[in-house]
Design a protein around this motif. Structure first.
Motif, PDB file in Angstrom:
ATOM      1  N   ARG A   1       0.833  -1.210   0.000  1.00  0.00           N
ATOM      2  CA  ARG A   1       0.000   0.000   0.000  1.00  0.00           C
ATOM      3  C   ARG A   1       0.863   1.254   0.000  1.00  0.00           C
ATOM      4  N   LEU A   2       1.934   1.244   0.800  1.00  0.00           N
ATOM      5  CA  LEU A   2       2.841   2.400   0.835  1.00  0.00           C
ATOM      6  C   LEU A   2       3.507   2.621  -0.515  1.00  0.00           C
ATOM      7  N   GLN A   3       3.909   1.546  -1.146  1.00  0.00           N
ATOM      8  CA  GLN A   3       4.525   1.646  -2.466  1.00  0.00           C
ATOM      9  C   GLN A   3       3.547   2.249  -3.473  1.00  0.00           C
ATOM     10  N   GLN A   4       2.312   1.773  -3.453  1.00  0.00           N
ATOM     11  CA  GLN A   4       1.305   2.291  -4.370  1.00  0.00           C
ATOM     12  C   GLN A   4       1.014   3.760  -4.085  1.00  0.00           C
ATOM     13  N   ARG A   5       0.952   4.110  -2.817  1.00  0.00           N
ATOM     14  CA  ARG A   5       0.714   5.507  -2.435  1.00  0.00           C
ATOM     15  C   ARG A   5       1.843   6.398  -2.956  1.00  0.00           C
ATOM     16  N   TRP A   6       3.081   5.943  -2.824  1.00  0.00           N
ATOM     17  CA  TRP A   6       4.228   6.697  -3.313  1.00  0.00           C
ATOM     18  C   TRP A   6       4.131   6.895  -4.833  1.00  0.00           C
ATOM     19  N   LEU A   7       3.822   5.826  -5.550  1.00  0.00           N
ATOM     20  CA  LEU A   7       3.705   5.923  -7.002  1.00  0.00           C
ATOM     21  C   LEU A   7       2.568   6.858  -7.405  1.00  0.00           C
ATOM     22  N   ASP A   8       1.456   6.781  -6.708  1.00  0.00           N
ATOM     23  CA  ASP A   8       0.328   7.672  -6.990  1.00  0.00           C
ATOM     24  C   ASP A   8       0.720   9.132  -6.764  1.00  0.00           C
ATOM     25  N   ARG A   9       1.469   9.396  -5.700  1.00  0.00           N
ATOM     26  CA  ARG A   9       1.903  10.766  -5.414  1.00  0.00           C
ATOM     27  C   ARG A   9       2.856  11.276  -6.493  1.00  0.00           C
ATOM     28  N   MET A  10       3.732  10.410  -6.980  1.00  0.00           N
ATOM     29  CA  MET A  10       4.655  10.817  -8.046  1.00  0.00           C
ATOM     30  C   MET A  10       3.889  11.099  -9.339  1.00  0.00           C
ATOM     31  N   ASP A  11       2.904  10.252  -9.649  1.00  0.00           N
ATOM     32  CA  ASP A  11       2.069  10.487 -10.831  1.00  0.00           C
ATOM     33  C   ASP A  11       1.334  11.825 -10.713  1.00  0.00           C
ATOM     34  N   HIS A  12       0.800  12.097  -9.537  1.00  0.00           N
ATOM     35  CA  HIS A  12       0.081  13.343  -9.296  1.00  0.00           C
ATOM     36  C   HIS A  12       1.021  14.547  -9.448  1.00  0.00           C
ATOM     37  N   ALA A  13       2.233  14.434  -8.924  1.00  0.00           N
ATOM     38  CA  ALA A  13       3.205  15.526  -9.027  1.00  0.00           C
ATOM     39  C   ALA A  13       3.555  15.804 -10.486  1.00  0.00           C
ATOM     40  N   ILE A  14       3.729  14.775 -11.276  1.00  0.00           N
ATOM     41  CA  ILE A  14       4.037  14.950 -12.698  1.00  0.00           C
ATOM     42  C   ILE A  14       2.869  15.622 -13.409  1.00  0.00           C
ATOM     43  N   THR A  15       1.664  15.190 -13.107  1.00  0.00           N
ATOM     44  CA  THR A  15       0.479  15.786 -13.718  1.00  0.00           C
ATOM     45  C   THR A  15       0.403  17.273 -13.378  1.00  0.00           C
ATOM     46  N   ARG A  16       0.678  17.610 -12.122  1.00  0.00           N
ATOM     47  CA  ARG A  16       0.672  19.011 -11.695  1.00  0.00           C
ATOM     48  C   ARG A  16       1.722  19.826 -12.445  1.00  0.00           C
ATOM     49  N   LEU A  17       2.922  19.280 -12.570  1.00  0.00           N
ATOM     50  CA  LEU A  17       3.996  19.975 -13.287  1.00  0.00           C
ATOM     51  C   LEU A  17       3.643  20.177 -14.764  1.00  0.00           C
ATOM     52  N   GLU A  18       3.040  19.161 -15.362  1.00  0.00           N
ATOM     53  CA  GLU A  18       2.656  19.277 -16.768  1.00  0.00           C
ATOM     54  C   GLU A  18       1.614  20.375 -16.961  1.00  0.00           C
ATOM     55  N   LYS A  19       0.672  20.490 -16.025  1.00  0.00           N
ATOM     56  CA  LYS A  19      -0.344  21.532 -16.107  1.00  0.00           C
ATOM     57  C   LYS A  19       0.282  22.921 -15.945  1.00  0.00           C
ATOM     58  N   GLN A  20       1.265  23.036 -15.065  1.00  0.00           N
ATOM     59  CA  GLN A  20       1.934  24.323 -14.837  1.00  0.00           C
ATOM     60  C   GLN A  20       2.738  24.775 -16.040  1.00  0.00           C
ATOM     61  N   SER A  21       3.272  23.833 -16.807  1.00  0.00           N
ATOM     62  CA  SER A  21       4.137  24.189 -17.928  1.00  0.00           C
ATOM     63  C   SER A  21       3.349  24.524 -19.199  1.00  0.00           C
ATOM     64  N   ARG A  22       2.058  24.399 -19.155  1.00  0.00           N
ATOM     65  CA  ARG A  22       1.229  24.702 -20.351  1.00  0.00           C
ATOM     66  C   ARG A  22       0.969  26.168 -20.466  1.00  0.00           C
TER      67      ARG A  22
END
Length: 96
Positions: free
Chosen positions: A75-96
């Motif tokens: 569960r911790l591993q999945q949570r970490w991966l989900d947080r990294m995916d979310h961070a990338i999505t946020r960065l992609e939105k900021q760079s548009r």
């Protein structure tokens, strides 16, 4: 089968590479050929370190943790991966 280098040997290689990178750029010089070769070697060493880290994690997971701890680790591993995916999505939105 090829003998694996120890983590200590790999860390020594990383430090050696850091020195080589510094030498290639000392005083503002830029020796791109030396930097390319050193960066490639550093990448290879870093990959070996990551493999050793994952080997250790696997060993702990299978020989130390009980089933409940394994589920928690998953569960911790999945949570970490989900947080990294979310961070990338946020960065992609900021760079548009």
């Amino acid at each position: 089968m090829e003998e694996r280098p120890t983590v200590t040997a790999l860390l020594k290689d990383m430090i050696s590479g850091a020195h080589q990178l510094a030498d290639a750029t000392t005083g503002g010089k830029f020796d791109e050929d030396k930097l390319q070769a050193t960066a490639a070697a550093e990448g290879n060493t870093f990959a070996k370190l990551l493999i050793e880290k994952e080997r250790f994690i696997s060993r702990v997971y299978t020989t130390v943790l009980n089933e409940q701890q394994r589920q928690s680790a998953d569960r911790l591993q999945q949570r970490w991966l989900d947080r990294m995916d979310h961070a990338i999505t946020r960065l992609e939105k900021q760079s548009r």
